[in-house]
Design an enzyme around this catalytic site. Structure first.
Site, PDB file in Angstrom:
ATOM      1  NE  ARG A  74      -4.180  -1.738   0.501  1.00  0.00           N
ATOM      2  CZ  ARG A  74      -5.331  -1.823  -0.718  1.00  0.00           C
ATOM      3  NH1 ARG A  74      -5.253  -0.775  -1.321  1.00  0.00           N
ATOM      4  NH2 ARG A  74      -6.203  -2.586  -0.241  1.00  0.00           N
ATOM      5  N   GLY A 110      -5.676  -0.368  -8.335  1.00  0.00           N
ATOM      6  CA  GLY A 110      -6.878   0.341  -8.142  1.00  0.00           C
ATOM      7  C   GLY A 110      -6.556   1.941  -7.931  1.00  0.00           C
ATOM      8  CG  ASP A 135     -12.445  -2.219  -3.997  1.00  0.00           C
ATOM      9  OD1 ASP A 135     -12.842  -3.168  -3.493  1.00  0.00           O
ATOM     10  OD2 ASP A 135     -11.838  -1.289  -3.405  1.00  0.00           O
ATOM     11  N   GLY A 178     -15.169  -3.834  -1.002  1.00  0.00           N
ATOM     12  CA  GLY A 178     -15.693  -2.644  -1.707  1.00  0.00           C
ATOM     13  C   GLY A 178     -15.410  -1.166  -1.235  1.00  0.00           C
TER      14      GLY A 178
HETATM   15  O1  F6P Z   1      -9.299  -2.015  -2.625  1.00  0.00           O
HETATM   16  C1  F6P Z   1      -9.321  -3.642  -2.698  1.00  0.00           C
HETATM   17  C2  F6P Z   1      -9.878  -3.734  -1.353  1.00  0.00           C
HETATM   18  O2  F6P Z   1      -9.880  -5.354  -1.527  1.00  0.00           O
HETATM   19  C3  F6P Z   1     -11.089  -3.258  -0.532  1.00  0.00           C
HETATM   20  O3  F6P Z   1     -12.234  -3.738  -1.110  1.00  0.00           O
HETATM   21  C4  F6P Z   1     -10.711  -3.675   0.806  1.00  0.00           C
HETATM   22  O4  F6P Z   1     -11.296  -2.567   1.844  1.00  0.00           O
HETATM   23  C5  F6P Z   1      -9.177  -3.271   0.835  1.00  0.00           C
HETATM   24  O5  F6P Z   1      -8.979  -3.470  -0.345  1.00  0.00           O
HETATM   25  C6  F6P Z   1      -8.432  -4.268   1.971  1.00  0.00           C
HETATM   26  O6  F6P Z   1      -7.228  -3.717   2.036  1.00  0.00           O
HETATM   27  P1  F6P Z   1      -6.091  -4.275   2.755  1.00  0.00           P
HETATM   28  O7  F6P Z   1      -5.339  -5.463   1.525  1.00  0.00           O
HETATM   29  O8  F6P Z   1      -4.939  -3.359   2.714  1.00  0.00           O
HETATM   30  O9  F6P Z   1      -6.225  -5.072   3.700  1.00  0.00           O
END
Ligand code: F6P
Length: 373
Positions: A74, A110, A135, A178
Site C-alpha cells: 500500500r 486500483g 471494488d 468494496g
Molecule cells: O481495494 C481493494 C480492497 O480489497 C478493498 O475492497 C478492501 O477494503 C481493501 O482492499 C483491503 O485492503 P488491504 O489489503 O490493505 O487489507
C-alpha cells in the site's frame, strides 16, 4: 534505440493483474520491440531500485494465475516503508526513473495506483495506468479488471450459504469488500439471490431490514440472506454523526473544532460495516438466529474469470499501443466494450459510487430485494 518501460503493481492485489501484465508485456516486447523492467513490491521497490528484467518468457504461463508476480503493497511515492520506517521516496523514484532511462512507467492497480501515478505525472514522468480492482470504484471505466472474478466468488458463496440458512432457518449475513462503494455487494447480491442488499450509497434502517425479513417469515420463508458491504452504514449512525458534527461546530472553534471533526470522520468510518452490531440488532428484532460470514480476501485471491482475462488482455495490449503512440497521463479503461482513455486528473482522488438510479438497483427492487431504505 529500444524504448524501455517500467511497470509496477501497487495497492490491493486483484485477480487479473498478471493477465494484464502479460497483455502489456507480450505486446510491448513482441510487437513494439520495447524493453520492460518490472519493479518489485510497487513504489517501495522502485525507490530501492529493486528491478526484474521481464523478457518475453516472463509473460508466459501467467494468464490464469492469481495475485501479482511483481508483488505489491500500500506504499505511495511520498510514503514508502523501508525497514519499518516511513519516508518520502519521491526523489529516489524520480532518480531511478532517470537512471534506468525509462520512456514510461505503467502503474497497475486500483485507486492507490491512480493517485500515485497522477502524483508522479505532476512531477514530469510519462505515466500510464491500468484499472485493476475488485471494488470497481474507478471513474473512467465501465468496469475494472478483477471485479468480475470477485462477483463470481461472492455469488458462489451466497449460493452455498443459502442451503445452510434454509436448513437452520437462520439469517445469514455475508459481508463483502468494496471500500466505500457497493458495486461488488450489489452485483453478487443480485446474482446470488440475496433477500437484503445493503450498500454504502444507501444508508439502511435496521428496522426496515428486520421488517423485510419478518415479512418473509410470515410467508413461510424462515431464512434470509443479507449481503452487506464493508462500507454500509445505518441511518442511525448517519444521524448520530450529523448531530455530533453540528454540536462540534456550535461548541468549538479553530484547531480544536477541526481536530474533533477529523476524529469523528475516523470513528464514522469504523462505524460503517459494523456487521456484528447489525447481526445482534436483527436477532433482537426478528428473534431469528443470525450468523455472519465475512468473505474478506477470498474475493481477491485465485484465478481470474474468463471475462477478466479477456478484459486484462484487451486493456494490457491497448496500453502498450498507447505507449508506442506516446500517449501518457491517462488511465486505459473500457466503455461499452471499446478501449477509452481518461486523463489521470479526472480519475485520481475520485470514487465512482453506484448511482441511486442505476439499473441494478432498480432491478433488485423489482425482484423484491430490500435495500434497507
Ligand atoms: O481495494 C481493494 C480492497 O480489497 C478493498 O475492497 C478492501 O477494503 C481493501 O482492499 C483491503 O485492503 P488491504 O489489503 O490493505 O487489507
Amino acid at each position: 534505440m529500444k524504448k524501455r518501460i517500467g511497470v509496477l503493481t501497487t495497492g490491493g492485489d486483484s485477480p487479473g493483474i498478471n493477465a494484464a501484465l502479460r497483455g502489456l508485456g507480450k505486446a510491448a516486447s513482441g510487437v513494439y520491440g520495447m524493453e520492460i523492467i518490472g519493479f518489485q513490491d510497487g513504489f517501495t521497490g522502485m525507490a530501492q531500485g529493486l528491478t526484474v528484467e521481464l523478457e518475453g518468457s516472463a509473460f508466459s504461463g501467467i494468464l490464469t494465475t492469481g495475485g501479482t508476480i511483481l508483488g505489491t503493497n500500500r506504499d505511495r511515492p511520498d510514503r514508502v516503508i523501508i525497514d519499518g520506517v516511513a519516508k518520502d521516496a519521491t526523489d529516489q523514484i524520480l532518480e531511478n526513473y532517470k537512471k534506468l532511462k525509462l520512456y514510461a512507467l505503467v502503474c497497475i492497480g486500483g485507486s492507490d495506483a491512480q493517485n500515485s501515478a497522477y502524483y508522479l505525472m505532476q512531477r514530469g514522468l510519462n505515466v500510464i495506468t491500468l484499472p485493476v480492482t475488485i471494488d470497481n470504484d474507478l471513474t473512467g471505466t465501465d468496469t475494472s479488471i478483477g471485479f468480475d472474478t470477485a462477483v463470481e466468488v461472492a455469488a458462489e458463496a451466497i449460493d452455498r450459504l443459502h442451503s445452510t440458512a434454509i436448513s437452520h432457518h437462520r439469517i445469514i449475513i455475508v459481508e463483502m469488500m468494496g471500500r466505500e462503494t457497493g458495486w461488488l455487494t450489489l452485483a453478487a447480491g443480485i446474482a446470488g439471490g440475496a433477500d437484503v442488499i445493503l450498500i454504502p450509497e444507501i444508508p439502511y434502517h435496521t428496522e426496515k431490514v428486520a421488517e423485510a425479513i419478518l415479512q418473509r417469515s410470515h410467508k413461510g420463508k424462515r431464512f434470509s440472506l443479507v449481503a452487506v458491504s464493508e462500507g454500509a452504514i445505518s441511518q442511525e449512525s448517519v444521524r448520530f454523526f450529523e448531530k455530533a458534527r453540528l454540536a462540534n461546530r456550535r461548541l468549538r472553534q479553530g484547531e480544536e473544532q477541526s481536530e474533533i471533526e477529523q476524529r469523528l470522520g475516523t470513528i464514522e468510518k469504523r462505524a460503517a460495516g459494523d456487521t456484528l452490531h447489525l447481526a445482534n440488532r436483527l436477532e433482537d428484532f426478528t428473534k431469528l438466529e443470525t450468523r455472519i460470514t465475512i468473505l474478506g480476501y477470498l474475493q481477491r485471491g485465485g484465478t481470474p474469470s474468463a471475462t477478466d482475462r479477456v478484459l486484462a488482455t484487451q486493456l494490457g495490449t491497448a496500453c502498450a499501443a498507447l505507449i508506442q503512440e506516446g500517449v501518457f497521463g491517462v488511465m486505459v479503461g473500457t466503455r461499452s466494450g471499446t478501449v477509452v482513455t481518461t486523463p489521470l486528473a479526472e480519475v485520481a482522488n475520485q470514487t465512482k459510487a453506484v448511482p441511486l438510479d442505476h439499473a441494478w438497483i432498480q432491478g433488485a427492487r423489482l425482484v423484491g430485494v430490500s435495500l434497507g431504505d
